[in-house]
Design a protein around this motif. Sequence first.
Motif, PDB file in Angstrom:
ATOM      1  N   TRP A   5      45.737  42.575  81.242  1.00 35.90           N
ATOM      2  CA  TRP A   5      45.213  41.630  80.259  1.00 35.90           C
ATOM      3  C   TRP A   5      45.621  41.989  78.836  1.00 35.90           C
ATOM      4  CZ3 TRP A   5      42.158  44.685  83.362  1.00 35.90           C
ATOM      5  CH2 TRP A   5      41.522  45.745  82.745  1.00 35.90           C
ATOM      6  N   ASP A   6      45.895  43.244  78.564  1.00 39.17           N
ATOM      7  CA  ASP A   6      46.348  43.635  77.234  1.00 39.17           C
ATOM      8  C   ASP A   6      47.693  43.007  76.900  1.00 39.17           C
ATOM      9  OD1 ASP A   6      44.153  45.331  76.723  1.00 39.17           O
ATOM     10  OD2 ASP A   6      45.132  46.989  77.774  1.00 39.17           O
ATOM     11  N   VAL A   7      48.534  42.878  77.901  1.00 45.07           N
ATOM     12  CA  VAL A   7      49.854  42.286  77.700  1.00 45.07           C
ATOM     13  C   VAL A   7      49.783  40.763  77.838  1.00 45.07           C
ATOM     14  CG1 VAL A   7      52.216  42.200  78.568  1.00 45.07           C
ATOM     15  CG2 VAL A   7      50.991  44.384  78.496  1.00 45.07           C
ATOM     16  N   ALA A   8      49.100  40.284  78.847  1.00 51.45           N
ATOM     17  CA  ALA A   8      49.029  38.851  79.110  1.00 51.45           C
ATOM     18  C   ALA A   8      48.351  38.091  77.977  1.00 51.45           C
ATOM     19  CB  ALA A   8      48.311  38.590  80.428  1.00 51.45           C
ATOM     20  N   VAL A   9      47.457  38.732  77.266  1.00 51.21           N
ATOM     21  CA  VAL A   9      46.761  38.053  76.172  1.00 51.21           C
ATOM     22  C   VAL A   9      47.721  37.673  75.043  1.00 51.21           C
ATOM     23  CG1 VAL A   9      46.105  40.111  74.863  1.00 51.21           C
ATOM     24  CG2 VAL A   9      44.655  38.074  74.802  1.00 51.21           C
ATOM     25  N   ILE A  11      50.152  35.958  75.299  1.00 47.77           N
ATOM     26  CA  ILE A  11      50.578  34.590  75.571  1.00 47.77           C
ATOM     27  C   ILE A  11      49.600  33.578  74.981  1.00 47.77           C
ATOM     28  CG2 ILE A  11      50.967  32.931  77.453  1.00 47.77           C
ATOM     29  CD1 ILE A  11      52.008  35.375  79.068  1.00 47.77           C
ATOM     30  N   ALA A  12      48.330  33.926  74.889  1.00 50.91           N
ATOM     31  CA  ALA A  12      47.313  33.004  74.367  1.00 50.91           C
ATOM     32  C   ALA A  12      47.675  32.596  72.935  1.00 50.91           C
ATOM     33  CB  ALA A  12      45.939  33.668  74.388  1.00 50.91           C
ATOM     34  N   ILE A  43      39.258  36.623  76.969  1.00 53.36           N
ATOM     35  CA  ILE A  43      40.135  36.662  75.798  1.00 53.36           C
ATOM     36  C   ILE A  43      40.671  35.266  75.487  1.00 53.36           C
ATOM     37  CG2 ILE A  43      42.286  37.608  74.892  1.00 53.36           C
ATOM     38  CD1 ILE A  43      41.634  40.131  76.661  1.00 53.36           C
ATOM     39  N   PHE A  44      41.057  34.510  76.508  1.00 51.96           N
ATOM     40  CA  PHE A  44      41.522  33.143  76.290  1.00 51.96           C
ATOM     41  C   PHE A  44      40.396  32.288  75.711  1.00 51.96           C
ATOM     42  CE2 PHE A  44      45.533  34.002  78.084  1.00 51.96           C
ATOM     43  CZ  PHE A  44      46.339  32.864  78.004  1.00 51.96           C
ATOM     44  N   GLY A  48      40.138  29.987  72.211  1.00 48.39           N
ATOM     45  CA  GLY A  48      39.914  28.556  72.375  1.00 48.39           C
ATOM     46  C   GLY A  48      40.887  27.910  73.344  1.00 48.39           C
ATOM     47  N   ALA A  49      41.347  28.676  74.325  1.00 42.68           N
ATOM     48  CA  ALA A  49      42.392  28.182  75.228  1.00 42.68           C
ATOM     49  C   ALA A  49      42.023  28.347  76.696  1.00 42.68           C
ATOM     50  CB  ALA A  49      43.696  28.916  74.928  1.00 42.68           C
TER      51      ALA A  49
END
Length: 86
Positions: A5-9, A11-12, A43-44, A48-49
Amino acid sequence: FGEFWDVAVLIAPRHLLVVNGRYDVPRHPPEVVDEAIERLRAIFAVAGATQRLDHRYGPGGHRFYKDLMWPFVRQAMQDLANVQAS
């Protein structure tokens, strides 16, 4: 040096579909994947996503599930086209 999630966030707030194989147990057990996705959802939400993040399990192991991925990509592209048109 970080969790998924540290990396994937990074993208948000853009669209993100995470696809895992239901039986990819040695690499990614479902309970670990589910926890990571919940953290990513939080985190998303802050960004607001929430509607732009989705997670799906494929019926097998570790592989590319085109039947799960491409409909999501088409919808994301349509969403972006609608935003640009307005």
